[in-house]
Design an enzyme around this catalytic site. Structure first.
Site, PDB file in Angstrom:
ATOM      1  N   ASP A   9      13.284 -36.879  -6.454  1.00 16.37           N
ATOM      2  CA  ASP A   9      14.271 -38.142  -6.648  1.00 16.37           C
ATOM      3  C   ASP A   9      13.361 -39.389  -6.577  1.00 16.37           C
ATOM      4  OD1 ASP A   9      16.136 -36.534  -5.761  1.00 16.37           O
ATOM      5  OD2 ASP A   9      16.302 -36.827  -3.365  1.00 16.37           O
ATOM      6  N   LYS A 107      21.409 -32.423  -6.090  1.00 18.88           N
ATOM      7  CA  LYS A 107      21.510 -32.416  -4.946  1.00 18.88           C
ATOM      8  C   LYS A 107      22.453 -33.284  -4.121  1.00 18.88           C
ATOM      9  CE  LYS A 107      17.206 -33.892  -3.218  1.00 18.88           C
ATOM     10  NZ  LYS A 107      17.990 -34.490  -2.148  1.00 18.88           N
ATOM     11  N   CYS A 152      13.363 -36.193   1.961  1.00 21.53           N
ATOM     12  CA  CYS A 152      13.640 -35.106   0.793  1.00 21.53           C
ATOM     13  C   CYS A 152      12.130 -34.364   0.858  1.00 21.53           C
ATOM     14  CB  CYS A 152      14.417 -35.947  -0.701  1.00 21.53           C
ATOM     15  SG  CYS A 152      15.889 -35.934   0.151  1.00 21.53           S
TER      16      CYS A 152
END
Ligand code: VGL
Ligand code: ZN
Length: 198
Positions: A9, A107, A152
């Site tokens: 990310d 995601k 994450c």
């Protein structure tokens, strides 16, 4: 042993001035670019939510960002609207060398379930397909970098270890949100799963 770099990310919304900014999020980009050239396989993840996602505080009447709510799959922190599909904030940091990536996993597209991990949604059982991808390439070791260490990266590292990979988190190339001690908690959870810190 074949090793993959999993870059979590590194998107505009998690960098300074982004919707869910992580302090120093941009500082890791040059180190990650140098790291990527050393691996058999490089995978990037991209948080990719539809408008009105259930993890957004704005989707819950009277709730503010960073409040906790109960979802059918467990506790959920509510976030500011971030990484909305197709938005500037959802794009990778402009300096990230995305040309080096073999694959990109998106995601968080299911409107009703958040997805911190690169491997499973937050119900911890709906797969993204990344495990099959790595297994078919005979990847045995995964090094993790990116944002945010305590969300994450943490969930991805734990799932990777539980799926049988040898897992390391390269700390210099990660930054945390650190909400109410979440960084310390995440580190001990990861260590309990056998994740190494480098
Ligand atoms: C993340 C909160 C919400 C992360 C993604 O990348 O750590 N955190 N969505
Ligand atoms: Zn998100």
């Amino acid at each position: 042993m074949k090793t993959a770099l999993l870059v979590i990310d590194v998107q505009n919304d998690f960098c300074p001035a982004g919707a869910l900014e992580v302090a120093g999020g941009n500082e890791i980009v040059p180190y990650i670019n140098k790291e990527m050239v050393k691996y058999d396989c490089v995978v990037l993840t991209q948080d990719w939510h539809p408008k009105g996602h259930s993890s957004f505080a704005t989707s819950h009447e009277g709730k503010n960002p960073l409040e906790l709510i109960k979802m059918p799959y467990g506790d959920q922190v509510l976030w500011p609207d971030h990484c909305v599909q197709g938005s500037k904030g959802a794009e990778f940091h402009p300096d990230l060398n995305i040309e080096q990536a073999n694959a990109i996993i998106r995601k968080g597209s299911n409107p009703f379930i958040d997805s911190y991990s690169a491997f499973f949604e937050n119900d911890r059982k709906t797969p993204t397909g990344l495990d099959g991808y790595f297994k078919s390439l005979e990847i045995e070791k995964i090094n993790l970098v990116g944002l945010a260490t305590d969300f994450c990266v943490n969930y991805s590292a734990q799932d990777a270890a539980n799926l049988g990979y040898k897992v390391s988190v390269l700390e210099k190339m990660c930054r945390a949100i650190d909400l109410n001690g979440s960084l310390a908690a995440a580190k001990s959870e990861m260590q309990n799963c056998g994740v190494e810190f480098i």
